[in-house]
Design a protein around this motif. Structure first.
Motif, mmCIF file in Angstrom:
data_model
loop_
_atom_site.group_PDB
_atom_site.id
_atom_site.type_symbol
_atom_site.label_atom_id
_atom_site.label_comp_id
_atom_site.label_asym_id
_atom_site.label_seq_id
_atom_site.Cartn_x
_atom_site.Cartn_y
_atom_site.Cartn_z
ATOM 1 N N GLY A 7 0.813 -1.214 0.000
ATOM 2 C CA GLY A 7 0.000 0.000 0.000
ATOM 3 C C GLY A 7 0.841 1.256 0.000
ATOM 4 O O GLY A 7 0.548 2.227 -0.715
ATOM 5 N N PHE A 8 1.911 1.254 0.782
ATOM 6 C CA PHE A 8 2.793 2.414 0.850
ATOM 7 C C PHE A 8 3.485 2.659 -0.487
ATOM 8 O O PHE A 8 3.535 3.797 -0.976
ATOM 9 C CB PHE A 8 3.825 2.208 1.962
ATOM 10 N N ILE A 9 3.993 1.597 -1.102
ATOM 11 C CA ILE A 9 4.690 1.738 -2.391
ATOM 12 C C ILE A 9 3.718 2.213 -3.471
ATOM 13 O O ILE A 9 4.047 3.107 -4.265
ATOM 14 C CB ILE A 9 5.378 0.419 -2.778
ATOM 15 N N LEU A 10 2.511 1.640 -3.511
ATOM 16 C CA LEU A 10 1.522 2.093 -4.483
ATOM 17 C C LEU A 10 1.145 3.558 -4.260
ATOM 18 O O LEU A 10 0.972 4.320 -5.223
ATOM 19 C CB LEU A 10 0.274 1.208 -4.424
ATOM 20 N N SER A 11 1.015 3.960 -3.005
ATOM 21 C CA SER A 11 0.691 5.356 -2.704
ATOM 22 C C SER A 11 1.790 6.292 -3.176
ATOM 23 O O SER A 11 1.511 7.365 -3.733
ATOM 24 C CB SER A 11 0.467 5.536 -1.199
ATOM 25 N N ILE A 12 3.037 5.902 -2.963
ATOM 26 C CA ILE A 12 4.168 6.722 -3.421
ATOM 27 C C ILE A 12 4.157 6.837 -4.947
ATOM 28 O O ILE A 12 4.305 7.932 -5.504
ATOM 29 C CB ILE A 12 5.503 6.116 -2.940
ATOM 30 N N ILE A 13 3.946 5.718 -5.636
ATOM 31 C CA ILE A 13 3.924 5.728 -7.102
ATOM 32 C C ILE A 13 2.780 6.600 -7.612
ATOM 33 O O ILE A 13 2.965 7.408 -8.531
ATOM 34 C CB ILE A 13 3.819 4.294 -7.652
ATOM 35 N N LEU A 14 1.599 6.444 -7.005
ATOM 36 C CA LEU A 14 0.442 7.221 -7.444
ATOM 37 C C LEU A 14 0.554 8.700 -7.082
ATOM 38 O O LEU A 14 -0.205 9.522 -7.596
ATOM 39 C CB LEU A 14 -0.837 6.630 -6.860
ATOM 40 N N THR A 15 1.467 9.053 -6.227
ATOM 41 C CA THR A 15 1.739 10.454 -5.929
ATOM 42 C C THR A 15 2.798 11.002 -6.878
ATOM 43 O O THR A 15 2.691 12.145 -7.343
ATOM 44 C CB THR A 15 2.209 10.613 -4.470
ATOM 45 N N ILE A 16 3.797 10.206 -7.181
ATOM 46 C CA ILE A 16 4.915 10.658 -8.020
ATOM 47 C C ILE A 16 4.477 10.878 -9.470
ATOM 48 O O ILE A 16 4.946 11.818 -10.122
ATOM 49 C CB ILE A 16 6.085 9.660 -7.939
ATOM 50 N N ILE A 17 3.578 10.047 -9.981
ATOM 51 C CA ILE A 17 3.169 10.152 -11.387
ATOM 52 C C ILE A 17 2.598 11.533 -11.715
ATOM 53 O O ILE A 17 3.120 12.232 -12.592
ATOM 54 C CB ILE A 17 2.196 9.022 -11.771
ATOM 55 N N PRO A 18 1.536 12.006 -11.051
ATOM 56 C CA PRO A 18 1.016 13.336 -11.418
ATOM 57 C C PRO A 18 1.980 14.460 -11.026
ATOM 58 O O PRO A 18 2.083 15.462 -11.736
ATOM 59 C CB PRO A 18 -0.309 13.446 -10.671
ATOM 60 N N PHE A 19 2.697 14.295 -9.928
ATOM 61 C CA PHE A 19 3.663 15.315 -9.518
ATOM 62 C C PHE A 19 4.741 15.483 -10.581
ATOM 63 O O PHE A 19 5.084 16.599 -10.967
ATOM 64 C CB PHE A 19 4.290 14.940 -8.172
ATOM 65 N N GLY A 20 5.257 14.365 -11.086
ATOM 66 C CA GLY A 20 6.280 14.421 -12.120
ATOM 67 C C GLY A 20 5.756 15.035 -13.409
ATOM 68 O O GLY A 20 6.459 15.804 -14.076
ATOM 69 N N MET A 21 4.515 14.707 -13.758
ATOM 70 C CA MET A 21 3.940 15.277 -14.974
ATOM 71 C C MET A 21 3.781 16.785 -14.865
ATOM 72 O O MET A 21 4.060 17.512 -15.817
ATOM 73 C CB MET A 21 2.590 14.619 -15.276
ATOM 74 N N VAL A 22 3.333 17.253 -13.717
ATOM 75 C CA VAL A 22 3.148 18.702 -13.533
ATOM 76 C C VAL A 22 4.486 19.409 -13.472
ATOM 77 O O VAL A 22 4.692 20.453 -14.107
ATOM 78 C CB VAL A 22 2.317 18.984 -12.260
ATOM 79 N N MET A 23 5.431 18.861 -12.729
ATOM 80 C CA MET A 23 6.718 19.530 -12.552
ATOM 81 C C MET A 23 7.590 19.491 -13.797
ATOM 82 O O MET A 23 8.437 20.361 -13.981
ATOM 83 C CB MET A 23 7.476 18.924 -11.372
ATOM 84 N N SER A 24 7.386 18.511 -14.678
ATOM 85 C CA SER A 24 8.218 18.447 -15.886
ATOM 86 C C SER A 24 7.884 19.563 -16.859
ATOM 87 O O SER A 24 8.748 20.025 -17.593
ATOM 88 C CB SER A 24 8.047 17.091 -16.577
ATOM 89 N N GLY A 25 6.656 20.014 -16.875
ATOM 90 C CA GLY A 25 6.251 21.084 -17.775
ATOM 91 C C GLY A 25 6.060 20.630 -19.207
ATOM 92 O O GLY A 25 5.802 21.447 -20.087
ATOM 93 N N ASN A 26 6.176 19.350 -19.475
ATOM 94 C CA ASN A 26 6.025 18.841 -20.835
ATOM 95 C C ASN A 26 4.574 18.718 -21.278
ATOM 96 O O ASN A 26 4.310 18.468 -22.447
ATOM 97 C CB ASN A 26 6.697 17.467 -20.960
#
Length: 110
Positions: A21-40
């Motif tokens: 659960g913890f690993i899935l939560s981290i992954i599901l947080t990193i995906i949208p965060f990375g998309m927003v922060m990349s600016g692509n």
């Protein structure tokens, strides 16, 4: 005076479930965060919003299953019913409020 910690309706997880659960939560947080922060994805706001919404729903489901231990077992039936009732009540309040505000806005513009 003894304390029974295994009462009906109280599900307990193990370390493996909490880790997954913890690993899935981290992954599901990193995906949208990375998309927003990349600016692509600035030209594709629809895709960005869709990914954020999908990962948010997935995050809620992960939290419910792995940390709150909600499932279809008979011990969890009342918890699931209470959760569904809460979701329906919130949906009715939100949809009704938006409908009323839209209706009032339409009538005030005449």
């Amino acid at each position: 005076m003894s304390h029974d910690h295994n009462s009906a309706g109280a599900a307990h997880g193990n370390v493996k479930q909490y880790t997954i659960g913890f690993i899935l939560s981290i992954i599901l947080t990193i995906i949208p965060f990375g998309m927003v922060m990349s600016g692509n994805f600035e030209g594709q706001r629809g895709l960005l919003v869709a990914v954020i919404a999908i990962t948010a729903v997935a995050q809620v489901l992960v939290q419910l299953v792995y940390f709150l231990h909600m499932n279809s077992s008979s011990e969890q039936r009342w918890n699931v019913i209470a959760f569904i009732y809460t979701i329906l009540t919130i949906a009715i309040l939100l949809i009704g409020s938006v409908w009323i505000m839209n209706h009032l806005h339409f009538n005030m513009m005449i």
